[in-house]
Scaffold this active site. Structure first.
Site, PDB file in Angstrom:
ATOM      1  N   ASP A 346      -2.994  -3.959  -2.415  1.00 21.11           N
ATOM      2  CA  ASP A 346      -1.821  -3.720  -1.866  1.00 21.11           C
ATOM      3  C   ASP A 346      -2.465  -4.424  -0.298  1.00 21.11           C
ATOM      4  O   ASP A 346      -3.148  -4.534  -0.035  1.00 21.11           O
ATOM      5  CB  ASP A 346      -1.382  -2.382  -1.948  1.00 21.11           C
ATOM      6  CG  ASP A 346      -2.564  -1.388  -1.501  1.00 21.11           C
ATOM      7  OD1 ASP A 346      -3.577  -1.585  -1.803  1.00 21.11           O
ATOM      8  OD2 ASP A 346      -2.046  -0.777  -0.169  1.00 21.11           O
ATOM      9  N   GLU A 347      -1.659  -5.025   0.279  1.00 23.76           N
ATOM     10  CA  GLU A 347      -1.195  -5.321   1.743  1.00 23.76           C
ATOM     11  C   GLU A 347      -2.876  -6.616   2.293  1.00 23.76           C
ATOM     12  O   GLU A 347      -3.898  -6.029   3.134  1.00 23.76           O
ATOM     13  CB  GLU A 347      -1.387  -4.195   2.245  1.00 23.76           C
ATOM     14  CG  GLU A 347      -0.834  -3.254   2.254  1.00 23.76           C
ATOM     15  CD  GLU A 347      -0.543  -2.335   3.712  1.00 23.76           C
ATOM     16  OE1 GLU A 347       0.902  -2.014   4.280  1.00 23.76           O
ATOM     17  OE2 GLU A 347      -1.698  -1.183   3.629  1.00 23.76           O
TER      18      GLU A 347
END
Ligand SMILES: *[C@@H]1O[C@H](CO)[C@@H](O)[C@H](O)[C@H]1NC(C)=O
Ligand SMILES: *[C@@H]1O[C@H](CO)[C@@H](O)[C@H](O)[C@H]1NC(C)=O
Ligand SMILES: *[C@@H]1O[C@H](CO)[C@@H](O)[C@H](O)[C@H]1NC(C)=O
Ligand SMILES: *[C@@H]1O[C@H](CO)[C@@H](O)[C@H](O)[C@H]1NC(C)=O
Length: 547
Positions: A346-347
């Site tokens: 993620d991210e």
């Protein structure tokens, strides 16, 4: 005038916070139920009257002794039975006077001196996705007068049924008689994956705090402890092959580390409760603390033509990165018996990659100039392949899927943001299993009891075929720990995560009059068992005050 203003302000507040307006009156806002389980069983039939459990003579009778999981559960739940009596009411009337009162009650049917436990299949050892948790429980039912029987085809069902049995116990108002209503229950979970994520990187949680979360999960029939063990801020996971990671990356390498012995202890404690321990090693982003122990792992960021001394995600163009990951994951897969491993993803911040000319040259030679999600794809694909080479199945956060990374069909996509319904439809349309956390972020606080919003969320609520619906594995409540440590962990998680636990176990229904009352009892139950759970429904009280 002032009164009018305050009243309408109250009304406004009540409307804004989603709570119902209540006219002032003495006493609790919600009256708890008496001996009703959480999560709600699939089928419960009540019969006339109750039986009385005398803890001094009561036993669990198990037909076979070759199952350590049941032996251990008997010890645990015997303690719970005792606590239900001892902590039920702190100051009771004299035992003798009280006895006389309830024995004359026509609803009193018999003494229940044992719960017979019948496991009708071999005792399994490790919990797993899709394990059978179905059980049946009968207490003084017409076909079983004066007795109680718990049956299951699986040891996991036996564990869930023992939990339900102890939740059915209730102490009458004299505080001396422990009663169970005559009833028959047939029960099983709606979803196989019912998890709690704990982030132990932003703050470190000592072992007892983690074990207590597992106790509370058992009391809510949750079955996956998702251990988000490392992240940017600290690296408390002790690796045997790469000890520098925690020596340099932990907040304190002596006190703020999970040793391999401690991790095995958590896994065993969870196993005995039918809970899988799912480790997450999130990369290539969220890895700042990894870089401290392993120079060269992270991408150097540049300012103009010079490195600026900061680092970005794991460097995806170095073979050494993949050599490390191979060895690191091989060790993790061996330590954690769980078949699944969460690889994060993620991210990922692309700015650092964009500043680095080596990275840009690599992208050019791969014909992906300007497309950083393609670079991410190259990395994640190798990571997922490494995991499947180790016979592990992967979970990834939704960005990996959103960015178009080609994933093995059994890779689970973990949904945490955006439009949950659209995302569920997309992920399952491509044949991937899905897991929901988008609506269950425990760090998102609102005033009031703040759990109805969690309760309303339903992972089945999206447009898809039956086949798509079957790909939804369940969900997880997530406790990200930026502002949570051991001092406030338990009341932040409980009873709020219990809302997700019931949604994932029970059939759909949103009748808050009934649910609020059961929740009110459940909060008192958790506190009675020594788990700090905050008030769920406004003013009220528990007979036993845990402090
Ligand atoms: C059990 O019986 C008592 C007394 O009749 C009642 O108040 C309570 O609601 C019942 N609980 C359940 C779970 O049926
Ligand atoms: C990049 O594109 C060129 C021209 O289309 C092609 O000749 C080359 O094989 C491609 N390289 C890679 C690594 O895909
Ligand atoms: C997986 O294993 C195969 C066969 O041993 C090997 O060729 C391949 O390079 C491995 N892939 C990764 C990503 O480790
Ligand atoms: C499902 O589709 C129908 C008809 O296209 C639409 O009205 C409804 O809002 C959709 N529901 C969800 C949850 O997306």
């Amino acid at each position: 005038m002032l009164v009018v203003v305050c009243t309408s302000l109250l009304l406004l507040l009540a409307v804004c916070s989603g709570a119902r307006y209540r006219a002032p009156s003495p006493g609790p806002w919600v009256i708890p139920t008496v001996g009703e389980p959480w999560p709600k069983p699939q089928q419960l039939v009540n019969y006339e009257g109750y039986v009385v459990v005398r803890p001094t003579v009561f036993t669990f009778e198990v037909t076979r002794e070759d199952c350590d999981l049941i032996q251990e559960a008997m010890k645990r739940y015997y303690r719970v039975v005792l606590q239900t009596l001892d902590r039920g009411i702190q100051k009771r009337t004299s035992r003798r006077a009280a006895d006389k009162r309830w024995r004359k009650d026509s609803r009193f049917k018999a003494y229940l001196d044992s719960l017979e436990i019948q496991l009708m299949a071999p005792c399994e050892v490790l919990p797993y996705l899709h394990m059978d948790e179905h059980y049946e429980l009968r207490i003084n039912s017409p076909d079983l007068p004066g007795a109680a029987l718990l049956t299951s085809q699986s040891v996991w069902g036996i564990l869930r049924g023992m939990e339900t049995f102890t939740q059915l116990l209730w102490l009458d108002e004299t505080g001396t008689a422990l009663k169970v209503n005559s009833s028959a229950i047939m029960d099983f979970p709606r979803y196989p994956h019912r998890g709690l994520l704990l982030d132990t990187s932003r703050h470190f949680f000592p072992l007892p705090a983690i074990l207590q979360m597992l106790d509370a999960m058992e009391a809510n029939k949750m079955n996956v402890f998702h251990w988000h063990i490392v992240d940017d801020n600290s690296f408390p996971y002790e690796s045997a092959a790469f000890p520098q990671l925690s020596k340099k990356g932990a907040y304190n390498p002596r006190t703020h580390v999970y040793t391999r012995i401690q991790i095995r202890l958590v896994i065993e404690y969870a196993r005995l409760r039918g809970i899988r321990v799912l480790p997450e090693f999130d990369s290539p982003g969220h890895t700042q603390s990894w870089g401290l122990g392993l120079p060269g792992l992270l991408t150097p960021c540049y300012s103009g033509s010079k490195p600026d001394g900061t680092y970005g995600p794991v460097d995806p163009i170095q073979e050494t990165s993949y050599k490390f990951l191979q060895k690191f994951l091989a060790e993790a897969v061996e330590l954690f018996p769980e078949k699944y491993i969460h690889l994060g993803g993620d991210e990922v911040d692309f700015d650092c990659w964009a500043s680095n000319s080596d990275i840009l040259r690599f992208m050019e030679s791969h014909n992906i100039t300007g497309d950083f999600s393609k670079l991410e794809e190259i990395y994640i694909q190798r990571l997922v392949n490494t995991a499947s080479n180790l016979s592990a199945s992967s979970l990834v956060w939704q960005e990996v899927f959103d960015n178009g990374v080609i994933l093995p069909q059994d890779t689970v996509v973990h949904i945490w943001k955006g439009d949950m319904q659209k995302e569920l439809a997309k992920v399952t349309a491509e044949g991937h299993p899905a897991l929901v956390s988008q609506c269950w972020y425990l760090d998102h606080l609102e005033s009031g009891g703040d759990w109805h919003k969690f309760y309303r969320c339903d992972p089945d609520n999206f447009n898809g075929t039956e086949a798509q619906k079957r790909l939804v594995m369940g969900g997880e409540a997530c406790m990200w720990s930026e502002f949570v440590d051991a001092s406030n962990l338990s009341p932040r998680v409980w009873p709020r995560a219990a809302a997700a636990a019931e949604r994932l176990w029970s059939t759909v229904e949103v009748d808050f009059d009934e649910v609020d009352r059961r929740m009110e009892e459940h909060v008192c139950r958790l506190n009675r068992r020594g788990i700090r759970a905050q008030p769920a429904n406004g003013p009220g009280y528990c007979p036993y005050i845990f402090y």
